[in-house]
Design a protein around this motif. Structure first.
Motif, short mmCIF file in Angstrom:
data_model
loop_
_atom_site.label_atom_id
_atom_site.label_comp_id
_atom_site.label_asym_id
_atom_site.label_seq_id
_atom_site.Cartn_x
_atom_site.Cartn_y
_atom_site.Cartn_z
N GLU A 54 0.87 5.06 -2.20
CA GLU A 54 0.41 6.22 -1.44
C GLU A 54 0.27 7.50 -2.26
OE1 GLU A 54 -0.45 7.03 2.12
OE2 GLU A 54 -1.08 5.00 1.66
N ASP A 55 1.19 7.74 -3.18
CA ASP A 55 1.17 8.99 -3.93
C ASP A 55 0.31 8.93 -5.19
OD1 ASP A 55 2.83 10.15 -2.06
OD2 ASP A 55 4.65 9.60 -3.13
N HIS A 80 0.83 -1.21 0.00
CA HIS A 80 0.00 0.00 0.00
C HIS A 80 0.86 1.25 0.00
CE1 HIS A 80 -2.83 2.96 1.94
NE2 HIS A 80 -3.50 2.57 0.88
N LEU A 81 1.94 1.25 0.75
CA LEU A 81 2.83 2.41 0.78
C LEU A 81 3.40 2.71 -0.60
CD1 LEU A 81 4.66 1.88 4.19
CD2 LEU A 81 3.13 3.78 3.58
#
Length: 176
Positions: A170-171, A166-167
């Motif tokens: 993130e953007d 998921h990280l």
């Protein structure tokens, strides 16, 4: 591998789809398809079950999201429409209909903003608080029931891996 697994008795629908693609395009690496296919199917099935429960509680997904954002904000459970919209990534027009439904159901009330005479505040009613807390509690129970096929250690591993994945997103923009 167990004898049943070797026979394919524990194959899921994704295994069957991947096997078909492997037969048709044997040069492709298909493990990513299997991973994303399973994540998608699990999310869709759990989402459908959560939606059914929330409808019985008088909440659609959109109304749940609005009430949840107000409840998470803490006492006095009051936010401006702009704050709610920012949390949910909604335009003011998209939020108005949701607030109309919640107000008609007695879950929120719109009040003048004492700091801005042109502004409004949305306050959760006691009834709204009871409904959202029950919806969150039953939702957590369903999630725990779904995860019960995994040990605590497996759940922790899965959580860490999904957080890492998921990280990586993130953007990127989020869309339904």
């Amino acid at each position: 591998m167990t004898e049943d697994a070797a026979k394919g008795d524990d194959q899921d629908a994704v295994d069957k789809i991947v096997a078909q693609w492997h037969r048709e395009l044997p040069d492709l690496e298909l493990e990513s398809m299997a991973l994303y296919g399973r994540m998608h199917r699990i999310s869709q099935k759990l989402g459908a079950r959560l939606h059914e429960m929330r409808v019985r509680q008088g909440l659609g997904r959109n109304e749940f999201d609005v009430l949840a954002s107000i409840r998470r904000s803490g006492e006095p459970f009051t936010l401006s429409p702009k704050e709610i919209g920012a949390t949910l990534m909604l335009s003011s027009g998209g939020l108005t209909g949701r607030l109309d439904k919640l107000e008609a159901a007695g879950f929120v009330e719109r009040l003048p903003d004492p700091a801005d005479r042109r502004g409004l505040k949305v306050r959760m009613t006691e009834r709204g608080r009871e409904v959202i807390e029950e919806a969150v509690r039953t939702g957590i129970d369903l999630q725990l029931e779904t995860l019960a096929v995994l040990t605590e250690e497996e759940q922790a591993q899965l959580g860490a891996l999904l957080r890492k994945l998921h990280l990586g997103f993130e953007d990127q923009p989020f869309g339904d």
